[in-house]
Design a protein around this motif. Structure first.
Motif, PDB file in Angstrom:
ATOM      1  N   THR A  83      24.443  38.868  48.114  1.00  0.00           N
ATOM      2  CA  THR A  83      25.414  40.169  48.388  1.00  0.00           C
ATOM      3  C   THR A  83      24.982  40.502  49.930  1.00  0.00           C
ATOM      4  O   THR A  83      25.881  40.827  50.635  1.00  0.00           O
ATOM      5  N   GLY A  84      23.851  40.563  50.194  1.00  0.00           N
ATOM      6  CA  GLY A  84      23.562  40.782  51.731  1.00  0.00           C
ATOM      7  C   GLY A  84      24.125  40.039  52.740  1.00  0.00           C
ATOM      8  O   GLY A  84      25.078  40.812  53.659  1.00  0.00           O
ATOM      9  N   PRO A  85      23.906  38.738  52.941  1.00  0.00           N
ATOM     10  CA  PRO A  85      24.874  37.868  53.778  1.00  0.00           C
ATOM     11  C   PRO A  85      26.159  38.010  53.538  1.00  0.00           C
ATOM     12  O   PRO A  85      26.969  38.022  54.829  1.00  0.00           O
ATOM     13  N   LEU A  86      26.623  38.071  52.466  1.00  0.00           N
ATOM     14  CA  LEU A  86      28.173  37.873  52.283  1.00  0.00           C
ATOM     15  C   LEU A  86      28.639  39.377  52.750  1.00  0.00           C
ATOM     16  O   LEU A  86      29.775  39.582  53.330  1.00  0.00           O
ATOM     17  N   SER A  87      28.119  40.499  52.488  1.00  0.00           N
ATOM     18  CA  SER A  87      28.536  41.737  52.688  1.00  0.00           C
ATOM     19  C   SER A  87      28.524  41.915  54.326  1.00  0.00           C
ATOM     20  O   SER A  87      29.489  42.553  54.732  1.00  0.00           O
ATOM     21  N   GLU A 143      33.258  32.309  55.309  1.00  0.00           N
ATOM     22  CA  GLU A 143      34.191  31.771  54.353  1.00  0.00           C
ATOM     23  C   GLU A 143      33.789  32.204  53.040  1.00  0.00           C
ATOM     24  O   GLU A 143      34.820  32.573  52.208  1.00  0.00           O
ATOM     25  N   GLY A 144      32.746  32.387  52.485  1.00  0.00           N
ATOM     26  CA  GLY A 144      32.335  32.726  51.216  1.00  0.00           C
ATOM     27  C   GLY A 144      32.479  34.420  51.127  1.00  0.00           C
ATOM     28  O   GLY A 144      33.005  34.667  49.930  1.00  0.00           O
ATOM     29  N   ALA A 145      32.358  35.213  52.108  1.00  0.00           N
ATOM     30  CA  ALA A 145      32.914  36.244  52.086  1.00  0.00           C
ATOM     31  C   ALA A 145      34.385  36.505  51.762  1.00  0.00           C
ATOM     32  O   ALA A 145      34.800  37.329  51.065  1.00  0.00           O
ATOM     33  N   GLU A 146      35.097  35.509  52.287  1.00  0.00           N
ATOM     34  CA  GLU A 146      36.726  35.597  51.871  1.00  0.00           C
ATOM     35  C   GLU A 146      36.833  35.424  50.414  1.00  0.00           C
ATOM     36  O   GLU A 146      37.580  35.914  49.616  1.00  0.00           O
ATOM     37  N   VAL A 147      36.066  34.533  49.916  1.00  0.00           N
ATOM     38  CA  VAL A 147      36.115  34.069  48.307  1.00  0.00           C
ATOM     39  C   VAL A 147      35.557  35.297  47.544  1.00  0.00           C
ATOM     40  O   VAL A 147      36.404  35.526  46.559  1.00  0.00           O
ATOM     41  N   HIS A 148      34.800  36.092  47.997  1.00  0.00           N
ATOM     42  CA  HIS A 148      34.517  37.281  47.326  1.00  0.00           C
ATOM     43  C   HIS A 148      34.580  38.537  47.725  1.00  0.00           C
ATOM     44  O   HIS A 148      34.185  39.546  47.359  1.00  0.00           O
ATOM     45  N   ALA A 149      35.820  38.518  48.617  1.00  0.00           N
ATOM     46  CA  ALA A 149      36.266  39.552  49.286  1.00  0.00           C
ATOM     47  C   ALA A 149      36.598  41.052  48.491  1.00  0.00           C
ATOM     48  O   ALA A 149      36.307  42.000  48.797  1.00  0.00           O
ATOM     49  N   ASP A 150      37.296  40.600  47.305  1.00  0.00           N
ATOM     50  CA  ASP A 150      37.671  41.712  46.493  1.00  0.00           C
ATOM     51  C   ASP A 150      36.669  42.354  45.800  1.00  0.00           C
ATOM     52  O   ASP A 150      36.272  43.858  45.988  1.00  0.00           O
ATOM     53  N   TRP A 151      35.583  41.937  45.211  1.00  0.00           N
ATOM     54  CA  TRP A 151      34.456  42.600  44.899  1.00  0.00           C
ATOM     55  C   TRP A 151      33.587  43.120  45.594  1.00  0.00           C
ATOM     56  O   TRP A 151      32.796  44.018  45.672  1.00  0.00           O
TER      57      TRP A 151
END
Length: 431
Positions: A311-315, A289-297
């Motif tokens: 950035t590692g876990p989100l990517s 869900e965090g990756a969706e919040v930050h998907a654009d950048w």
């Protein structure tokens, strides 16, 4: 009785004296706080009160909107974001209740890690020993209460981010049932798991702040007897690799609770924890869900300004397909129901908040593998409450050289009952 303004000035003086090396607060609202303090003092002289928070000096984590400024959420890439047009809902409710908001507290970037470090705004040293980690993600919140620069701090808790710093800094931290406190104006990490909760020196203050934020009557907690209370001890996975001093303190606390008449029973939940781990193997709910919040950048390439621990876990989570996320959410719902059935046999669950006292900041910076292992251990016990949609509170355990917490978990929606139990246990441990 000391005036609110006098109490505030003592704290503002402390903060001014260390302004060149400030790590706990990212913003201070001296002018607005003085005005709020004076208003509270005037009400008291007139015999008027807005409730138990009137005149309480309070801080908020740097992911809550305050009108007129960007909400940075611990990140440099949001420092130039558009200013918030209104206060977060909980900030507005706290102001209306007479709270004196002294500032915003530091946090880990985007509320994502449990150690409490921030490469951009510095890492607040633990309230008991500045060489030790504060715990995260509500790092500044835990230190502010522990050091006495705010009487109540408001944090967020997605996997333990209120209770971990509460445990490591020796204060009380409460995570309400998710969605009980409105999330409007709070920078998100996980819409499913995010909760907003208070940290304070006692259960009473946590209960008052929680009630105000939830839009409930902040009346006093009604006493109850611990005699006959059914306490489930979740022995197994959540007790692995627990430091000896934490194990001993936990055992002493449970012994005192049992001598007060509570019925202590083993509550096996390892099977449900294992099933939840299996369900989130492709990606944790918070990371997806965090990756969706930050998907654009993230899709454009992670800015070098963002902490690589974020950035590692989100990517990696951004690459998880939607079908896997949907299956995870569906399975989580089934496991939440299974846990609810398991908890019908008891009134509260007890376990150590985290299995350790705070390690050093230097050790975490020097050894990446140790940092990763430590973060996993810090989150292991607390995230049970978030994953299985429960409420939970961390209480300081007495007679420890460095702080560690006793965590009590309550059933979904039984927040006020859990706070009543916690108040009785707190009084018992203080005796």
């Amino acid at each position: 009785m000391q005036s609110v303004r006098d109490r505030l000035e003592i704290i503002l003086s402390r903060l001014a004296n260390r302004a060149a090396d400030e790590k706990v607060y990212t913003k201070r609202y001296a002018g607005a706080a003085r005005a709020a303090a004076d208003a509270s003092d005037a009400r008291r002289k007139a015999g008027v009160s807005l409730g138990p928070l009137d005149g309480t000096i309070l801080s908020v984590k740097d992911l809550f909107d305050v009108a007129g400024e960007p909400t940075t959420a611990g990140s440099l890439i949001l420092a130039t974001a558009p200013a918030a047009t209104r206060d977060a809902m909980i900030v507005a409710r706290l102001r209306q209740a007479g709270a004196v908001i002294i500032g915003k507290t530091n946090m880990t970037e985007f509320a994502f890690t449990a150690i409490g470090d921030n490469p951009h705004y510095s890492t607040p040293g633990n309230a008991k020993d500045a060489s030790l980690i504060p715990g995260g993600s509500s790092s500044g919140a835990g230190v502010a209460v522990g050091e006495g620069t705010s009487e109540i701090s408001i944090g967020s808790d997605t996997g333990g981010s209120v209770r971990i710093p509460a445990s490591l800094n020796g204060v009380v931290g409460f995570k309400p049932t998710a969605r009980r406190v409105p999330l409007g104006g709070a920078y998100p990490l996980s819409a499913t798991l995010d909760s907003i909760g208070p940290l304070a020196c006692n259960v009473t203050d946590c209960a008052a702040a929680d009630a105000v934020m939830a839009g409930e009557d902040p009346g006093p907690l009604q006493p109850l007897s611990l005699a006959g209370l059914r306490v489930g001890i979740a022995r197994g996975i959540v007790f692995g690799e627990t430091q000896a001093e934490v194990t001993a303190a936990f055992g002493a606390c449970i012994g005192r609770i049992e001598r007060a008449g509570a019925r202590v029973v083993d509550l096996p939940i390892d099977d449900l924890i294992a099933e939840m781990r299996l369900a989130t193997k492709r990606g944790t709910i918070a990371s997806m869900e965090g990756a969706e919040v930050h998907a654009d950048w993230l899709a454009a390439g992670a800015p070098v300004l963002v902490d690589p621990h974020v950035t590692g876990p989100l990517s990696r989570a951004l690459a998880v397909p939607a079908s896997a996320y949907i299956r995870t959410i569906r399975r989580r719902g089934e496991l939440v129901l299974a846990m609810a059935q398991r908890l019908e046999a008891i009134d509260v669950v007890a376990l150590p908040t985290v299995p350790m006292v705070a390690p050093t900041i230097a050790a975490m910076a020097a050894d990446e593998a140790l940092r990763d292992k430590t973060e996993g251990l810090l989150l292991r016990n607390t995230q049970v409450a978030n994953q299985f949609d429960l409420c939970a509170i961390s209480l300081p355990m007495p007679d420890m050289a460095l702080p560690a917490g006793l965590m009590l978990m309550g059933r979904h929606g039984e927040d006020r009952y859990l706070l009543r139990v916690a108040a009785e246990v707190e009084a018992l441990l203080a005796g």
